[in-house]
Design a protein around this motif. Sequence first.
Motif, PDB file in Angstrom:
ATOM      1  N   LEU A 131      22.281 -98.346 -17.483  1.00 36.93           N
ATOM      2  CA  LEU A 131      23.663 -97.976 -17.124  1.00 36.93           C
ATOM      3  C   LEU A 131      24.342 -99.369 -17.263  1.00 36.93           C
ATOM      4  O   LEU A 131      25.589 -99.257 -17.475  1.00 36.93           O
ATOM      5  CB  LEU A 131      23.629 -97.712 -15.540  1.00 36.93           C
ATOM      6  CG  LEU A 131      23.135 -96.211 -15.115  1.00 36.93           C
ATOM      7  CD1 LEU A 131      22.940 -96.182 -13.786  1.00 36.93           C
ATOM      8  CD2 LEU A 131      23.959 -95.191 -15.896  1.00 36.93           C
ATOM      9  N   CYS A 177      23.824 -96.480  -8.476  1.00 38.67           N
ATOM     10  CA  CYS A 177      24.757 -96.167  -9.480  1.00 38.67           C
ATOM     11  C   CYS A 177      26.147 -96.449  -8.536  1.00 38.67           C
ATOM     12  O   CYS A 177      26.810 -97.256  -9.322  1.00 38.67           O
ATOM     13  CB  CYS A 177      24.731 -94.750  -9.605  1.00 38.67           C
ATOM     14  SG  CYS A 177      23.426 -93.950 -10.540  1.00 38.67           S
ATOM     15  N   VAL A 182      28.844 -96.865 -11.535  1.00 38.37           N
ATOM     16  CA  VAL A 182      28.632 -95.668 -11.816  1.00 38.37           C
ATOM     17  C   VAL A 182      28.994 -94.405 -10.951  1.00 38.37           C
ATOM     18  O   VAL A 182      28.533 -94.554  -9.865  1.00 38.37           O
ATOM     19  CB  VAL A 182      27.295 -95.418 -12.554  1.00 38.37           C
ATOM     20  CG1 VAL A 182      26.873 -94.010 -13.057  1.00 38.37           C
ATOM     21  CG2 VAL A 182      27.018 -96.733 -13.721  1.00 38.37           C
ATOM     22  N   THR A 184      28.955 -90.637  -9.183  1.00 40.40           N
ATOM     23  CA  THR A 184      28.249 -89.601  -8.864  1.00 40.40           C
ATOM     24  C   THR A 184      28.882 -88.578  -8.313  1.00 40.40           C
ATOM     25  O   THR A 184      28.292 -87.609  -7.825  1.00 40.40           O
ATOM     26  CB  THR A 184      26.890 -90.073  -8.296  1.00 40.40           C
ATOM     27  OG1 THR A 184      27.102 -90.760  -7.043  1.00 40.40           O
ATOM     28  CG2 THR A 184      26.253 -90.997  -9.192  1.00 40.40           C
TER      29      THR A 184
END
Length: 460
Positions: A131, A177, A182, A184
């Motif tokens: 990531l 995340c 990131v 989700t």
Amino acid sequence: MMMIRSPSIRLVLSSLMMPLHVLVIVFQRMSQIHNTASAFPEVPLARKSLSMRRLRRGASSIVYGTPESMELPNVERIFAVSDLHTDDSMNFKWLEEKCQNADTSCSPGPDDALIVAGDISHDLDQIEATLRVLKEGLQCEVFFVIGNHEAWVGGEAMTELGLTDSLPKIDAINELCHSLGVITEHRLVGSDNKFPTWILPMQSWYDGTLSFPECSDLCEDFITWPWVDFTRCSWPDEFARDPTDFDNPRIPDGLVEYFLEKNEGAIQEIQKSYSSLQQSEEKLPGLITFTHFLPNKQTLPDWKTPESDSFSRSWFDHGAAGVSAKFAKVSGSKLIDEQIRSIWPDLNGNDDSEPIRHIHVFGHSHRPKEFIWGGIRYVHNPLGKPRERDCRMIDDDVSFKLIWDTNVGTVSAEQVIRYWEEKGGGKKVVWRYMLRRKSTRRKIIKSIRQETRRVRFLKE
């Protein structure tokens, strides 16, 4: 004692072990830090005056009924990929090469978004490394949803972390995340442009409902089939299947419903936004949903006629009918398709001449697929394993796939039903590759046996 290399993972896991009152204080402090950081000049310059930017660019000043925190107004292009499997060093090298000095004409850039539809790795450090490469190399927004590999537990490293069950591990990955930026959760992207769209990551699993009809004879050994999930995933007892269910033994019972229920809050928010826009007679944004698992039988690797619900056993003409039939049981669930079609049925279209406004991205099967069925465009763009690219089951020049542009809408693409048959050279190429693998394997075994005999001789 094994040391945890990743500071992000240490923070996430330590937070999971904190008492509730301490955890609240920590997150309050993190929120204060975030708010302080947002006061620096760089951030307001990037997001300042949403209405002014729309006026400058000539875009319509539509109010989408969405909190600004749920919008990514600057996103222009949306790409998709799945099944990166960066445990494999060749796959990780592929990713690094794609992300370093990426050609933004065919890869996501700072004004774009990338959907990763599950299966990066079972290893937390590897997930974080992957990531980070995506975020730092491409400088784009990254959306992610877990696959079956992310749910694997077991081994010394995860035991050290206290992750012996799959649900807490999934929670830890989602927290990781969040710490890396990131996404989700659902977001409305490209709201500055003419064709914005919702992106909705959806959790899911499999339940045996995509099984091929009249193929029970091909699944007689399913109970002993070495599907790794059956030994590496650990679920609460409430999902144990009735031992008298001989059709789908070892498949968790009720797990699909558990995960789909988690999607309902986001779905209701999106439905509320659509309803508000419809009442004001404004144009509705598009919708991109994505899961790791397959949503219907038409998305199975061997299904040849997406427009039909009729199955033909003649499709198993590749010599691996048993594997295909057993994989169908663990491929996904028909409940996924029911849920994505329930979000806003008007988007799904009734006429093939209408532009596609709903795309569903999925992963898991490692067999590229792209087609339109029932007004929804289904897309599977896997990196897969190096051996699958070697035998042309997957394009050996696979890349991130552009699926939407918020300036023009959906990006058209050629239909793909069975890539290996249509573009990869067909059965002959696959069979030649399998024969080469068998020959190589025999040579390796022969070499090992010869070396074993040599060592025994020297010892005597």
